[in-house]
Scaffold this active site. Sequence first.
Site: not given
Length: 299
Positions: A149, A173, A245, A248, A271, A280
């Site tokens: 990012r 984040k 972005h 990305r 993510h 996961y």
Amino acid sequence: MSWDTYLKDFGNYLRLERSLSANSIEAYLRDVAKLKEFAGLRKKTFSATNVSHQQLQEFLVYVNELGLSAHSQARLLSGLKSFYKFLLAEEVIDKDPTELLEGPKLGRKLPDTLDYHEVEELLAAIDLSTPEGMRNRAMLEVLYGSGLRVSELVNLKLNQILKAEGFLRVLGKGNKERLVPVGSDAIKYLYLFIEEVRVHIAPQKGFEAIVFLNRRGRKMTRVFVFLMIKALAEKIGLKKSISPHTFRHSFATHLIEGGADLRAVQEMLGHESITTTEIYTHLDRDYLKQVVREFHPRA
């Protein structure tokens, strides 16, 4: 019967009955293989013949969140529809689960995705004879070479670069840390900047550890990166609307289209679970490096 058996039969059908080229067959099979991968990520897995409309919709949302371009999503959907039409014609299934399937309802429009030759043109348009050009080239190489990012890029610190291992230790984040493999071109230009330009910049107090500094020794801003990319697009006559972005999204799209594992791309983007709340299992670092090395155009 297993996914692999149905994929093999589908490939034979495409080759013998539809007389498609080897490249087209590979693309169709890769599309269906992505759904197979997604099935394996679920707590309650599904087979090729018992997938529901809802599960297919979740899959499309998943690849959208990973950053796959709108064009690539449309092609992926086309591949899935062809697969299930084949299973229906072979009477393996009695109802086509893709019949009413549409693309995911996007909450926001994805920025345009760059083709690889457009990435190369943008990078080549940077004047490397100036210190600012060296810095800007390194910034864009890192953006495209690791999928960061823009906020992660401008806040990147010297001690977050693991040169020997080929990784960046990124604070994303929610202050969640992840390790991201970075391509060899990105490492090359990153260290050209650090060793030939940054060493001559006196950092202001509080910015000593920041990698990308302006001439005044302060951290680069998100706005600067945005404007710099816009200026480069104008310079080469690129008509697409692009932003930091976009790099990305292009990173993710080029990896996925090249055949990279969905879960590996998910991990590199930072993510967790995209369509559900489950988290996961993290992948092995060596495997992530292998994915970038095999599937990223500038690795």
